[in-house]
Scaffold this motif. Structure first.
Motif, PDB file in Angstrom:
ATOM      1  N   THR A 103       0.825  -1.206   0.000  1.00 41.44           N
ATOM      2  CA  THR A 103       0.000   0.000   0.000  1.00 41.44           C
ATOM      3  C   THR A 103       0.856   1.250   0.000  1.00 41.44           C
ATOM      4  OG1 THR A 103      -1.778  -1.143   1.177  1.00 41.44           O
ATOM      5  CG2 THR A 103      -1.805   1.259   1.228  1.00 41.44           C
ATOM      6  N   LEU A 104       1.914   1.268   0.822  1.00 43.82           N
ATOM      7  CA  LEU A 104       2.806   2.421   0.854  1.00 43.82           C
ATOM      8  C   LEU A 104       3.503   2.619  -0.492  1.00 43.82           C
ATOM      9  CD1 LEU A 104       4.357   1.985   4.417  1.00 43.82           C
ATOM     10  CD2 LEU A 104       2.694   3.713   3.680  1.00 43.82           C
ATOM     11  N   TYR A 105       3.848   1.513  -1.136  1.00 41.52           N
ATOM     12  CA  TYR A 105       4.436   1.598  -2.478  1.00 41.52           C
ATOM     13  C   TYR A 105       3.451   2.258  -3.440  1.00 41.52           C
ATOM     14  CZ  TYR A 105       5.761   0.142  -7.175  1.00 41.52           C
ATOM     15  OH  TYR A 105       6.060   0.147  -8.511  1.00 41.52           O
ATOM     16  N   ILE A 118       0.976   4.218  -2.724  1.00 39.05           N
ATOM     17  CA  ILE A 118       0.787   5.622  -2.371  1.00 39.05           C
ATOM     18  C   ILE A 118       1.906   6.480  -2.940  1.00 39.05           C
ATOM     19  CG2 ILE A 118       0.806   7.247  -0.438  1.00 39.05           C
ATOM     20  CD1 ILE A 118      -0.686   5.165   1.204  1.00 39.05           C
ATOM     21  N   GLN A 119       3.141   5.995  -2.832  1.00 41.79           N
ATOM     22  CA  GLN A 119       4.294   6.789  -3.254  1.00 41.79           C
ATOM     23  C   GLN A 119       4.466   6.840  -4.763  1.00 41.79           C
ATOM     24  OE1 GLN A 119       7.931   5.859  -1.255  1.00 41.79           O
ATOM     25  NE2 GLN A 119       9.156   7.290  -2.444  1.00 41.79           N
ATOM     26  N   TYR A 120       4.248   5.698  -5.432  1.00 44.38           N
ATOM     27  CA  TYR A 120       4.571   5.629  -6.847  1.00 44.38           C
ATOM     28  C   TYR A 120       3.356   5.630  -7.776  1.00 44.38           C
ATOM     29  CZ  TYR A 120       9.285   4.595  -5.275  1.00 44.38           C
ATOM     30  OH  TYR A 120      10.508   4.675  -4.672  1.00 44.38           O
ATOM     31  N   GLU A 121       2.198   5.333  -7.243  1.00 46.02           N
ATOM     32  CA  GLU A 121       1.036   5.252  -8.114  1.00 46.02           C
ATOM     33  C   GLU A 121      -0.070   6.233  -7.727  1.00 46.02           C
ATOM     34  OE1 GLU A 121      -0.287   1.209  -8.070  1.00 46.02           O
ATOM     35  OE2 GLU A 121       1.638   0.401  -8.745  1.00 46.02           O
ATOM     36  N   ARG A 122       0.196   7.064  -6.730  1.00 45.57           N
ATOM     37  CA  ARG A 122      -0.801   8.028  -6.268  1.00 45.57           C
ATOM     38  C   ARG A 122      -2.127   7.325  -5.994  1.00 45.57           C
ATOM     39  NH1 ARG A 122       0.950  13.199  -6.792  1.00 45.57           N
ATOM     40  NH2 ARG A 122       2.779  13.534  -8.113  1.00 45.57           N
ATOM     41  N   LEU A 123      -2.089   6.430  -5.038  1.00 50.91           N
ATOM     42  CA  LEU A 123      -3.235   5.588  -4.701  1.00 50.91           C
ATOM     43  C   LEU A 123      -4.473   6.426  -4.417  1.00 50.91           C
ATOM     44  CD1 LEU A 123      -4.240   2.687  -3.986  1.00 50.91           C
ATOM     45  CD2 LEU A 123      -3.598   3.199  -1.626  1.00 50.91           C
ATOM     46  N   PRO A 124      -5.545   6.224  -5.169  1.00 53.03           N
ATOM     47  CA  PRO A 124      -6.775   6.997  -4.919  1.00 53.03           C
ATOM     48  C   PRO A 124      -7.505   6.470  -3.688  1.00 53.03           C
ATOM     49  CG  PRO A 124      -7.152   5.404  -6.668  1.00 53.03           C
ATOM     50  CD  PRO A 124      -5.684   5.324  -6.328  1.00 53.03           C
ATOM     51  N   ILE A 125      -8.163   7.364  -2.983  1.00 50.52           N
ATOM     52  CA  ILE A 125      -8.986   6.983  -1.838  1.00 50.52           C
ATOM     53  C   ILE A 125     -10.426   6.875  -2.326  1.00 50.52           C
ATOM     54  CG2 ILE A 125      -9.696   7.552   0.501  1.00 50.52           C
ATOM     55  CD1 ILE A 125      -6.712   7.049   0.155  1.00 50.52           C
ATOM     56  N   VAL A 126     -10.991   5.688  -2.192  1.00 52.47           N
ATOM     57  CA  VAL A 126     -12.347   5.434  -2.685  1.00 52.47           C
ATOM     58  C   VAL A 126     -13.335   5.590  -1.532  1.00 52.47           C
ATOM     59  CG1 VAL A 126     -13.872   3.812  -3.860  1.00 52.47           C
ATOM     60  CG2 VAL A 126     -11.421   3.838  -4.396  1.00 52.47           C
ATOM     61  N   HIS A 127     -13.975   6.753  -1.467  1.00 51.90           N
ATOM     62  CA  HIS A 127     -14.959   6.996  -0.417  1.00 51.90           C
ATOM     63  C   HIS A 127     -16.315   6.465  -0.866  1.00 51.90           C
ATOM     64  CE1 HIS A 127     -11.946   9.950   0.989  1.00 51.90           C
ATOM     65  NE2 HIS A 127     -12.495   9.743   2.177  1.00 51.90           N
ATOM     66  N   GLU A 128     -16.759   5.414  -0.199  1.00 51.04           N
ATOM     67  CA  GLU A 128     -18.071   4.853  -0.468  1.00 51.04           C
ATOM     68  C   GLU A 128     -18.786   4.624   0.852  1.00 51.04           C
ATOM     69  OE1 GLU A 128     -17.331   2.429  -4.639  1.00 51.04           O
ATOM     70  OE2 GLU A 128     -17.229   1.337  -2.738  1.00 51.04           O
ATOM     71  N   GLU A 129     -20.100   4.586   0.805  1.00 50.96           N
ATOM     72  CA  GLU A 129     -20.870   4.379   2.027  1.00 50.96           C
ATOM     73  C   GLU A 129     -20.885   2.901   2.409  1.00 50.96           C
ATOM     74  OE1 GLU A 129     -25.154   5.666   3.997  1.00 50.96           O
ATOM     75  OE2 GLU A 129     -24.991   5.459   1.813  1.00 50.96           O
ATOM     76  N   HIS A 130     -20.624   2.635   3.682  1.00 51.56           N
ATOM     77  CA  HIS A 130     -20.634   1.263   4.185  1.00 51.56           C
ATOM     78  C   HIS A 130     -21.377   1.233   5.511  1.00 51.56           C
ATOM     79  CE1 HIS A 130     -17.581   0.195   1.214  1.00 51.56           C
ATOM     80  NE2 HIS A 130     -16.875   1.247   1.607  1.00 51.56           N
ATOM     81  N   PHE A 131     -22.105   0.126   5.756  1.00 49.52           N
ATOM     82  CA  PHE A 131     -22.702  -0.090   7.067  1.00 49.52           C
ATOM     83  C   PHE A 131     -21.598  -0.559   8.003  1.00 49.52           C
ATOM     84  CE2 PHE A 131     -26.602  -0.279   4.509  1.00 49.52           C
ATOM     85  CZ  PHE A 131     -27.413   0.564   5.269  1.00 49.52           C
ATOM     86  N   VAL A 132     -21.386   0.184   9.058  1.00 44.72           N
ATOM     87  CA  VAL A 132     -20.224  -0.022   9.911  1.00 44.72           C
ATOM     88  C   VAL A 132     -20.274  -1.362  10.642  1.00 44.72           C
ATOM     89  CG1 VAL A 132     -18.880   0.924  11.829  1.00 44.72           C
ATOM     90  CG2 VAL A 132     -19.964   2.463  10.177  1.00 44.72           C
ATOM     91  N   HIS A 133     -21.455  -1.754  11.129  1.00 45.75           N
ATOM     92  CA  HIS A 133     -21.557  -3.015  11.858  1.00 45.75           C
ATOM     93  C   HIS A 133     -21.169  -4.182  10.955  1.00 45.75           C
ATOM     94  CE1 HIS A 133     -23.225  -6.358  14.212  1.00 45.75           C
ATOM     95  NE2 HIS A 133     -23.220  -5.538  15.249  1.00 45.75           N
ATOM     96  N   GLU A 134     -21.671  -4.192   9.734  1.00 46.70           N
ATOM     97  CA  GLU A 134     -21.331  -5.257   8.790  1.00 46.70           C
ATOM     98  C   GLU A 134     -19.845  -5.235   8.470  1.00 46.70           C
ATOM     99  OE1 GLU A 134     -23.747  -4.973   5.335  1.00 46.70           O
ATOM    100  OE2 GLU A 134     -25.626  -5.412   6.386  1.00 46.70           O
ATOM    101  N   GLU A 158     -11.046  -1.067   1.646  1.00 46.33           N
ATOM    102  CA  GLU A 158      -9.813  -1.851   1.710  1.00 46.33           C
ATOM    103  C   GLU A 158      -8.797  -1.236   2.659  1.00 46.33           C
ATOM    104  OE1 GLU A 158      -6.856  -4.083  -1.435  1.00 46.33           O
ATOM    105  OE2 GLU A 158      -7.462  -2.024  -1.901  1.00 46.33           O
ATOM    106  N   LEU A 159      -8.617   0.074   2.576  1.00 44.10           N
ATOM    107  CA  LEU A 159      -7.602   0.717   3.400  1.00 44.10           C
ATOM    108  C   LEU A 159      -7.984   0.730   4.878  1.00 44.10           C
ATOM    109  CD1 LEU A 159      -6.519   3.723   1.138  1.00 44.10           C
ATOM    110  CD2 LEU A 159      -5.393   1.514   1.460  1.00 44.10           C
ATOM    111  N   VAL A 160      -9.228   1.023   5.183  1.00 44.49           N
ATOM    112  CA  VAL A 160      -9.643   1.025   6.584  1.00 44.49           C
ATOM    113  C   VAL A 160      -9.665  -0.404   7.129  1.00 44.49           C
ATOM    114  CG1 VAL A 160     -11.474   1.652   8.214  1.00 44.49           C
ATOM    115  CG2 VAL A 160     -10.921   3.179   6.316  1.00 44.49           C
ATOM    116  N   SER A 161      -9.951  -1.379   6.262  1.00 46.90           N
ATOM    117  CA  SER A 161      -9.854  -2.783   6.680  1.00 46.90           C
ATOM    118  C   SER A 161      -8.454  -3.086   7.187  1.00 46.90           C
ATOM    119  CB  SER A 161     -10.186  -3.723   5.515  1.00 46.90           C
ATOM    120  OG  SER A 161     -11.546  -3.685   5.184  1.00 46.90           O
TER     121      SER A 161
END
Length: 228
Positions: free
Chosen positions: A67-69, A71-87, A122-125
């Motif tokens: 992931t750090l790779y 972020i540094q070399y591919e400008r990893l996009p952050i995908v903000h989507e709605e998720h049910f937190v309990h699930e 994926e990232l918060v996971s």
């Protein structure tokens, strides 16, 4: 980036991804044989549990590296989507449940079932799994995962009844956030990774963060991540 650097980075990224896939298969094998391990002698059960933990930890570290790779070399996009937190939390617990089963650890989730939030799944996971793998290793027998609305964002806490974080971890984590200290052990670097991923979640001029403390309601350690 010159051709040699490009080749090295491409080979490294490909190798890390391949290793991560192999470790995922090995983890599936551990999970599948969890029931069999429960019938082992205490000595063999502990050995099996230790191997399971080390493979989970190594896979987590490789995911951090990849992931750090990106972020540094591919400008990893952050995908903000709605998720049910309990699930979402249930899925994270399930992914490492074998570690809790082997350690006879009781896990509880405290979260309204209709609570939702926007974040990169994926990232918060990877943040929550890092906290859960650590808790599975050091807790005595209980973990509570709590999610609540706070400061126009969402706060997720992982509490255990371990001996708590050593003062050196707490001090160096807080110092590392300020000066990006390289004098960190592996565990400390994992927490700094989590903080960097949390910071990448931004909304209305505010950034997420990670905090470590020994304020657990179970009288152990507490990991928390806040996302705007």
């Amino acid at each position: 980036m010159n051709n040699k650097d490009s080749m090295f980075h491409n080979v490294m990224a490909s190798t890390v991804k391949d290793m991560n896939t192999s470790l995922a298969m090995l983890l599936q094998s551990f999970e599948a044989n969890g029931a069999l391990a429960q019938r082992m002698s205490d000595e063999h059960k502990q050995s099996f549990s230790n191997m399971h933990y080390e493979v989970a930890r190594l896979q987590n570290n490789l995911f951090h590296l990849h992931t750090l790779y990106r972020i540094q070399y591919e400008r990893l996009p952050i995908v903000h989507e709605e998720h049910f937190v309990h699930e979402f939390l249930e899925e994270q617990v399930l992914s490492v449940n074998g570690l809790f089963v082997m350690g006879d650890v009781k896990v509880e989730i405290e979260c309204f079932e209709d609570m939702s939030a926007y974040f990169d799944f994926e990232l918060v996971s990877s943040i929550i799994i890092t906290a859960l793998v650590n808790a599975s290793r050091y807790t005595k027998d209980a973990v509570i995962i709590r999610a609540l609305a706070q400061d126009d964002g969402i706060l997720i806490q992982v509490d255990d009844n371990s001996r708590g974080f050593p003062d050196t971890i707490l001090d160096r984590f807080n110092e590392g956030i300020q000066d990006k200290s390289e004098e960190f052990n592996e565990q400390g670097l994992g927490w700094l990774y989590c903080n960097e991923i949390a910071k990448s979640h931004q909304n209305r001029g505010r950034s997420g963060y990670v905090a470590l403390s020994n304020n657990s309601i179970l009288s152990g350690s507490r990991f928390e991540v806040w996302l705007p």
